[in-house]
Design a protein around this motif. Structure first.
Motif, PDB file in Angstrom:
ATOM      1  N   ASP A 123       0.837  -1.194   0.000  1.00  0.00           N
ATOM      2  CA  ASP A 123       0.000   0.000   0.000  1.00  0.00           C
ATOM      3  C   ASP A 123       0.883   1.260   0.000  1.00  0.00           C
ATOM      4  OD1 ASP A 123      -1.668   2.059   0.590  1.00  0.00           O
ATOM      5  OD2 ASP A 123      -2.763   1.012   2.196  1.00  0.00           O
ATOM      6  N   ARG A 124       0.901   1.946  -1.146  1.00  0.00           N
ATOM      7  CA  ARG A 124       1.770   3.122  -1.272  1.00  0.00           C
ATOM      8  C   ARG A 124       1.344   4.222  -0.300  1.00  0.00           C
ATOM      9  NH1 ARG A 124       3.949   6.640  -6.197  1.00  0.00           N
ATOM     10  NH2 ARG A 124       1.921   6.448  -7.118  1.00  0.00           N
ATOM     11  N   ALA A 125       0.026   4.379  -0.123  1.00  0.00           N
ATOM     12  CA  ALA A 125      -0.470   5.439   0.768  1.00  0.00           C
ATOM     13  C   ALA A 125       0.026   5.188   2.196  1.00  0.00           C
ATOM     14  CB  ALA A 125      -1.987   5.487   0.726  1.00  0.00           C
ATOM     15  N   ALA A 126      -0.041   3.919   2.624  1.00  0.00           N
ATOM     16  CA  ALA A 126       0.401   3.589   3.989  1.00  0.00           C
ATOM     17  C   ALA A 126       1.904   3.823   4.125  1.00  0.00           C
ATOM     18  CB  ALA A 126       0.050   2.141   4.304  1.00  0.00           C
ATOM     19  N   ALA A 127       2.654   3.433   3.077  1.00  0.00           N
ATOM     20  CA  ALA A 127       4.113   3.610   3.120  1.00  0.00           C
ATOM     21  C   ALA A 127       4.454   5.096   3.218  1.00  0.00           C
ATOM     22  CB  ALA A 127       4.751   2.993   1.879  1.00  0.00           C
ATOM     23  N   ARG A 128       3.731   5.911   2.428  1.00  0.00           N
ATOM     24  CA  ARG A 128       4.007   7.363   2.454  1.00  0.00           C
ATOM     25  C   ARG A 128       3.626   7.962   3.798  1.00  0.00           C
ATOM     26  NH1 ARG A 128       3.699  10.229  -3.403  1.00  0.00           N
ATOM     27  NH2 ARG A 128       5.299   8.886  -4.276  1.00  0.00           N
ATOM     28  N   ALA A 129       2.511   7.497   4.353  1.00  0.00           N
ATOM     29  CA  ALA A 129       2.082   8.018   5.662  1.00  0.00           C
ATOM     30  C   ALA A 129       3.149   7.706   6.711  1.00  0.00           C
ATOM     31  CB  ALA A 129       0.735   7.408   6.040  1.00  0.00           C
ATOM     32  N   GLU A 130       3.683   6.476   6.638  1.00  0.00           N
ATOM     33  CA  GLU A 130       4.699   6.060   7.615  1.00  0.00           C
ATOM     34  C   GLU A 130       5.944   6.950   7.539  1.00  0.00           C
ATOM     35  OE1 GLU A 130       4.824   1.705   7.858  1.00  0.00           O
ATOM     36  OE2 GLU A 130       6.973   1.951   8.271  1.00  0.00           O
TER      37      GLU A 130
ATOM     38  N   VAL B 285      10.212   2.157   2.130  1.00  0.00           N
ATOM     39  CA  VAL B 285      10.866   3.227   1.350  1.00  0.00           C
ATOM     40  C   VAL B 285      10.664   2.966  -0.140  1.00  0.00           C
ATOM     41  CG1 VAL B 285      13.107   4.220   0.699  1.00  0.00           C
ATOM     42  CG2 VAL B 285      12.600   3.781   3.112  1.00  0.00           C
ATOM     43  N   TYR B 286      10.924   1.715  -0.552  1.00  0.00           N
ATOM     44  CA  TYR B 286      10.759   1.388  -1.981  1.00  0.00           C
ATOM     45  C   TYR B 286       9.308   1.637  -2.415  1.00  0.00           C
ATOM     46  CZ  TYR B 286      15.269  -1.153  -1.766  1.00  0.00           C
ATOM     47  OH  TYR B 286      16.592  -1.500  -1.625  1.00  0.00           O
ATOM     48  N   ARG B 287       8.349   1.212  -1.567  1.00  0.00           N
ATOM     49  CA  ARG B 287       6.929   1.367  -1.935  1.00  0.00           C
ATOM     50  C   ARG B 287       6.520   2.833  -2.004  1.00  0.00           C
ATOM     51  NH1 ARG B 287       5.933  -2.840   2.490  1.00  0.00           N
ATOM     52  NH2 ARG B 287       6.322  -4.780   1.362  1.00  0.00           N
ATOM     53  N   ALA B 288       7.121   3.652  -1.128  1.00  0.00           N
ATOM     54  CA  ALA B 288       6.741   5.069  -1.083  1.00  0.00           C
ATOM     55  C   ALA B 288       7.292   5.847  -2.286  1.00  0.00           C
ATOM     56  CB  ALA B 288       7.264   5.694   0.212  1.00  0.00           C
ATOM     57  N   ALA B 289       8.389   5.333  -2.877  1.00  0.00           N
ATOM     58  CA  ALA B 289       9.058   6.073  -3.961  1.00  0.00           C
ATOM     59  C   ALA B 289       8.339   5.867  -5.294  1.00  0.00           C
ATOM     60  CB  ALA B 289      10.507   5.617  -4.069  1.00  0.00           C
TER      61      ALA B 289
END
Ligand code: UDP
Length: 415
Positions: free
Chosen positions: A204-211, A300-304
């Motif tokens: 989940d990119r949104a969750a990764a970015r939130a983290e 980190v990878y998912r958020a990028a």
């Protein structure tokens, strides 16, 4: 049947955090293959130099894998001084290795020298993995970077003659050890490294970015790895500045991540990089993060949006595989193993050089084009799934059995 393997990793331990100091892909390789060998019922003893005070002589990494700390010189030692401690390390390994091994697997040229000694003392075949080759590295140095010393070149030449099998990551590297080091074809085995497909998964990119405290609409290119000139993280910073010059409105939502710690000859690199960000007028956009592992790194990878791997040379590039396994396309220089790790135009983009405009185009071409990014993301997951540590370990087991059947190394000291 392979039952017991001695793994030699002199300069860095599989117990260390990769992404800083001397710990990188080799540590991950040694840790992952040792774990998978143990899962296959093979007992593994990893010998590494005791590089901190008060380390216990032995640590169980996982059941079946013991890491032995071999004293050789003062715990804190500059990497440039390690060659002077090879003989001491080799004696320590030979003394500490009890019982018989089916093969010795040495990693990097320093441990390889000790591997030759262990081969002779234990009458055991030697399998060696170079990870990087001095002659290849010296042909593609970053500006101002010191060439690898003659002692390493000679050490690698001796190993290419003495080892029973030389395990390489790609066919390109196979050609290099045959061409530059005169290895014989029967010595060289190509076994691609793997990626932990349980840890590095799309998420989940949104969750990764939130983290990570990143807005959902942010444009996020990232660099992950040891911060050293060879890895060229400055290329990402320059490309970021170029993108902002082209489209000033991007500044509100651009966050460029640099994840990793200082390493090797570039101990001042994080500070130099921070200074470069100020000089380029992008200090507000660049965020430096400490090295991290496992689930935290996967986030980190998912958020990028895209991972940049602008290395000058790279024997493979595990970061590229890990990012793709998480569904993040990669922009990489077409050097070393990266053309194998990245499917050009499919799971990412390969670039011929470090020209800023080219890198800005590549990053924008992925991060600012949602449809293209989505297609590349899906392809990246499929591409990374072709690699796994299980497959690498199967290859290694076959290599050990092969070496045990026919020792083809011309060990100069075996008579
Ligand atoms: N790495 C990590 N944490 C970080 C940065 C990097 O665990 O913060 C790991 C990364 O997951 C990869 C390895 O370090 O497995 C780097 O390997 P690569 O082949 O990309 O480069 P090398 O360090 O071998 O030059």
């Amino acid at each position: 049947m392979i039952k017991r393997i001695a793994v030699l990793a002199m300069h860095t331990s599989p117990l260390e955090q990769p992404g800083t100091g001397d710990a990188g892909g080799m540590n991950v390789y040694v840790a992952q293959t040792s774990r998978h060998l143990a899962a296959n019922g093979v007992e593994v003893e990893v010998f590494t130099r005791a590089n901190a005070p008060d380390l216990p002589p032995a640590v169980e990494m996982v059941p079946g894998v013991t890491v032995r700390h071999v004293p050789a010189g003062p715990p804190e030692l500059d990497k440039n001084d390690l060659p002077t401690r090879i003989a001491e390390f080799a004696s320590g390994v030979v003394a500490a290795g009890q019982g018989s091994f089916d093969a010795v697997h040495s990693h990097y040229w320093l441990a390889g020298q000790a591997g030759v000694r262990a081969k002779r003392a234990w009458r055991t075949p030697l399998v060696h993995t170079a990870h990087t080759l001095a002659k290849v590295k010296n042909a593609a140095l970053a500006e101002g970077e010191r060439p690898e010393p003659k002692a390493r070149v000679v050490g690698e030449e001796e190993l290419a003659a003495a080892a029973d099998r030389l395990v390489v990551n790609t066919e390109i590297e196979a050609a290099q050890v045959r061409g530059l080091y005169r290895a014989r074809p029967e010595q060289v085995l190509t076994i691609p490294p793997g990626v932990d497909l349980d840890c590095f998964t799309p998420g989940d990119r949104a969750a990764a970015r939130a983290e990570l405290g990143l807005p959902l609409d942010a444009v996020v290119p990232a660099f992950v790895g040891r911060i050293q000139p060879l890895k060229a993280p400055d290329v990402l910073l320059r490309a970021t500045a170029e993108l902002l010059a082209r489209t000033p409105s991007l500044r509100e939502r651009m966050v460029t991540l640099v994840v990793g710690g200082p390493s090797g000859t570039g101990l001042d690199q994080p500070e130099l990089l921070q200074r470069l960000a100020v000089e380029l007028g992008i200090a507000d956009v660049v965020r430096f993060l400490a090295p991290r592992s496992g689930a935290a790194l996967a986030q980190v990878y998912r958020a990028a949006d895209v991972i940049a791997v602008p290395s000058h040379s790279e024997s493979f590039g595990l970061v590229a595989l890990e990012a793709q396994a998480c569904g993040t396309p990669v922009a990489a220089t077409a050097v070393g193993g990266l053309p194998v790790a990245v499917a050009d135009g499919v799971s990412g983009l390969l670039l011929p050089d470090h020209r800023t405009e080219r890198w800005a185009d590549a990053l924008a071409g992925i991060a600012l084009d949602p449809a293209r990014r989505a297609a590349m993301s899906a392809a990246a997951v499929r591409h990374a799934a072709r690699f796994s540590w299980e497959r690498t370990t199967e290859g290694l087991l076959a290599a050990y059995a092969d070496a045990a059947r026919t020792e083809v190394g011309a060990c100069p000291c075996s008579s």
